[in-house]
Design a protein around this motif. Structure first.
Motif, PDB file in Angstrom:
ATOM      1  N   TYR A 218       5.287  -1.923   0.500  1.00 19.05           N
ATOM      2  CA  TYR A 218       5.833  -3.111  -0.144  1.00 19.05           C
ATOM      3  C   TYR A 218       7.360  -3.084  -0.034  1.00 19.05           C
ATOM      4  CZ  TYR A 218       1.082  -3.557  -1.963  1.00 19.05           C
ATOM      5  OH  TYR A 218      -0.282  -3.678  -2.066  1.00 19.05           O
ATOM      6  N   TRP A 219       7.844  -3.473   1.134  1.00 18.97           N
ATOM      7  CA  TRP A 219       9.255  -3.355   1.458  1.00 18.97           C
ATOM      8  C   TRP A 219      10.149  -4.211   0.565  1.00 18.97           C
ATOM      9  CZ3 TRP A 219      10.993   0.330   4.619  1.00 18.97           C
ATOM     10  CH2 TRP A 219      10.098   0.908   5.536  1.00 18.97           C
ATOM     11  N   HIS A 279       5.302  -8.850  -8.637  1.00 19.76           N
ATOM     12  CA  HIS A 279       6.101  -7.686  -9.028  1.00 19.76           C
ATOM     13  C   HIS A 279       5.146  -6.501  -9.224  1.00 19.76           C
ATOM     14  CE1 HIS A 279       9.959  -6.354 -11.126  1.00 19.76           C
ATOM     15  NE2 HIS A 279       9.137  -5.350 -11.377  1.00 19.76           N
ATOM     16  N   PRO A 280       4.680  -5.890  -8.128  1.00 22.22           N
ATOM     17  CA  PRO A 280       3.662  -4.838  -8.269  1.00 22.22           C
ATOM     18  C   PRO A 280       4.165  -3.549  -8.892  1.00 22.22           C
ATOM     19  CG  PRO A 280       4.309  -5.086  -5.974  1.00 22.22           C
ATOM     20  CD  PRO A 280       4.952  -6.213  -6.717  1.00 22.22           C
ATOM     21  N   PHE A 312      -1.736  -8.582  -2.107  1.00 21.36           N
ATOM     22  CA  PHE A 312      -1.862  -7.809  -3.342  1.00 21.36           C
ATOM     23  C   PHE A 312      -1.463  -8.726  -4.489  1.00 21.36           C
ATOM     24  CE2 PHE A 312      -0.415  -4.635  -6.500  1.00 21.36           C
ATOM     25  CZ  PHE A 312      -1.633  -3.988  -6.659  1.00 21.36           C
ATOM     26  N   ASN A 313      -2.446  -9.089  -5.300  1.00 21.94           N
ATOM     27  CA  ASN A 313      -2.374 -10.222  -6.208  1.00 21.94           C
ATOM     28  C   ASN A 313      -2.074  -9.815  -7.651  1.00 21.94           C
ATOM     29  OD1 ASN A 313      -2.715 -13.060  -6.538  1.00 21.94           O
ATOM     30  ND2 ASN A 313      -4.770 -12.759  -7.318  1.00 21.94           N
ATOM     31  N   HIS A 314      -1.469  -8.647  -7.850  1.00 20.43           N
ATOM     32  CA  HIS A 314      -1.257  -8.114  -9.195  1.00 20.43           C
ATOM     33  C   HIS A 314       0.231  -7.876  -9.458  1.00 20.43           C
ATOM     34  CE1 HIS A 314      -5.466  -6.063  -8.604  1.00 20.43           C
ATOM     35  NE2 HIS A 314      -5.539  -7.379  -8.631  1.00 20.43           N
ATOM     36  N   SER A 315       0.675  -8.197 -10.648  1.00 22.55           N
ATOM     37  CA  SER A 315       2.020  -7.854 -11.122  1.00 22.55           C
ATOM     38  C   SER A 315       1.875  -6.908 -12.309  1.00 22.55           C
ATOM     39  CB  SER A 315       2.796  -9.101 -11.560  1.00 22.55           C
ATOM     40  OG  SER A 315       3.371  -9.761 -10.470  1.00 22.55           O
ATOM     41  N   PHE A 316       2.343  -5.675 -12.140  1.00 24.80           N
ATOM     42  CA  PHE A 316       2.273  -4.688 -13.218  1.00 24.80           C
ATOM     43  C   PHE A 316       3.566  -4.627 -14.024  1.00 24.80           C
ATOM     44  CE2 PHE A 316      -0.592  -2.694  -9.907  1.00 24.80           C
ATOM     45  CZ  PHE A 316      -1.751  -3.147 -10.503  1.00 24.80           C
TER      46      PHE A 316
END
Length: 446
Positions: A218-219, A279-280, A312-316
């Protein structure tokens, strides 16, 4: 076979990844193996001239039971670890151009897939699945080795026996051995394959366990990836990368190239690309990806030969945390960009599944390109490989001595192809231009 939800990226926190990096840092490839994406490069492509089929061949997916479509109009546009609980979930995802689920959540109702007109590669066997997913990122949490796997996942205790002796090969070997012949298998890897492991170690993961492979770097958002122990070790000659070098769409193409370089025989299996949404990273200070960055990352991956895109559909972390970015308010700013690029890819699916024409084009340093041939037309996909604005020249030697007009797709303009050369402006590191030259293929085919 039993699969654990602990495989998701959620368990791979920055602290855990850093610990694994330190554990295996002694086996990394020599620094400076690849040029930074914005370094000066020769204008002449080094590729051998001629037509090259897409990796695995255009009909690759049709060789499996209950396959993904092998037709020219299908290009996998997937989403990672999403849930399908009711038909409305599928309709929302289709509205942004998604057509494939990758690693559905355990509570998903796979019986909805076929009537919903979508496809899936799942962790658990299902009559409606087109393949099975192996362990996620075992190159990071189990490492390159064949000691015994305890059956535990990250966070459950020691995963390898003896403790600290890598067992990632054993993880994938055990999971893949339980899958019936004829079923397509897929696995995603991480920073072990891309940064920390030798080519020999990484190639075992890439080649020996699954039919379709990807690596997630995830650059744009990873707070650690620019460091000398990760991206800087490969692209920066062992130093930290600057933000201008690191936060660049062209580096997603570098990731695809890294994986493709390990496939044996070369070009024998599809490589998919991962692109993050939102914002993973858990750290608030980490960046949040933007719509133009998503488009740049996707097209860089395609230019470099990716045969599928997985979001990648998640923001942690960050201001809006979600496991369903594209369905919820967290995705309001990027949803139009994802929808637009997915529509563009779907419209161009026959081109993306068509052969590359290698060695036909020379280019200004700072631009990545691919040339495709379909139905007598030439397509040039070009994406910026440097952060700064630039005026670029793209020259097809086979068209010298003639003038053509190229349509710039989805930009409502054309450019003149004078003596085989397109001259255009790339305003920043996210700039992408797609050109079609009608009727020009005959002049360029070998």
């Amino acid at each position: 076979m039993k699969f654990s939800p602990e495989r998701s990226h959620a368990v791979l926190t920055a602290a855990f990844c850093l610990a694994i990096a330190l554990l295996f840092s002694g086996s990394g490839a020599p620094p400076g193996e690849a040029l930074a994406a914005n370094a000066t490069i020769p204008a002449e492509d080094a590729a051998a001239k001629g037509l090259r089929a897409v990796d695995g061949g255009a009909g690759f997916y049709g060789g499996f039971e209950n396959p993904l479509p092998a037709t020219p109009d299908y290009f996998p546009l997937g989403v990672w670890l999403e849930s399908v609980l009711e038909p409305g979930d599928i309709e929302m995802d289709k509205s942004v151009g998604l057509n494939t689920y990758v690693n559905l959540t355990a509570n998903s109702n796979t019986a909805l897939l076929q009537p919903g007109g979508v496809h899936a590669v799942t962790s658990e066997p299902s009559p409606w699945s087109s393949g099975l997913v192996l362990a996620d990122e075992p190159d990071m949490w189990a490492g390159p080795g064949s000691s015994k796997w305890t059956g535990k996942w990250p966070g459950q205790g020691e995963v390898c026996n003896p403790a600290g002796v890598p067992c990632g090969y054993s993880v994938q070997r055990k999971l893949s051995a339980a899958i019936a012949d004829g079923t397509m298998t897929y696995a995603n890897y991480g920073k072990g394959v891309s940064f920390w492991e030798t080519d020999e170690e990484a190639s075992v993961f890439v080649n020996e366990f699954q039919d379709v492979v990807s690596v997630d770097n995830y650059w744009f958002t990873d707070p650690n990836i620019c460091g000398q122990g990760e991206g800087g070790g490969r692209l920066g000659g062992g130093r930290n990368l600057t933000d201008l070098e690191c936060r660049l769409g062209a580096n997603y193409g570098w990731t695809v190239d890294r994986v493709r370089s390990l496939v044996r025989p070369a070009g024998s299996k599809p490589v998919w690309a991962f692109v993050e949404l939102g914002h993973p990273a858990g750290e608030a200070k980490a960046p949040t990806i933007t719509g133009p960055q998503i488009r740049a990352a996707v097209w860089s991956s395609l230019i470099h030969g990716a045969r599928g895109i997985v979001y990648f559909n998640h923001s942690f972390g960050g201001p809006c945390q979600s496991f369903h970015i594209l369905r919820e308010a967290c995705g309001d700013e990027i949803r139009p960009w994802v929808t637009s690029v997915n529509q563009q890819i779907t419209a161009l699916a026959p081109v993306l599944n068509a052969p590359f024409l290698d060695g036909a084009l020379t280019r200004t340093a700072g631009v990545d390109t691919a040339v495709k041939v379909l139905d007598g037309d030439l397509y040039i996909f070009a994406g910026s490989a440097q952060a700064q604005a630039q005026h670029a020249e793209l020259t097809l030697g086979c068209l010298r001595g003639a003038d053509f007009t190229a349509a710039v797709l989805d930009e409502d303009r054309t450019v003149h192809v004078s003596n085989g050369t397109i001259r255009d402006t790339f305003k920043d590191g996210n700039a992408v231009h797609l050109y079609r030259i009608n009727g020009a293929a005959a002049s360029c085919l070998p």
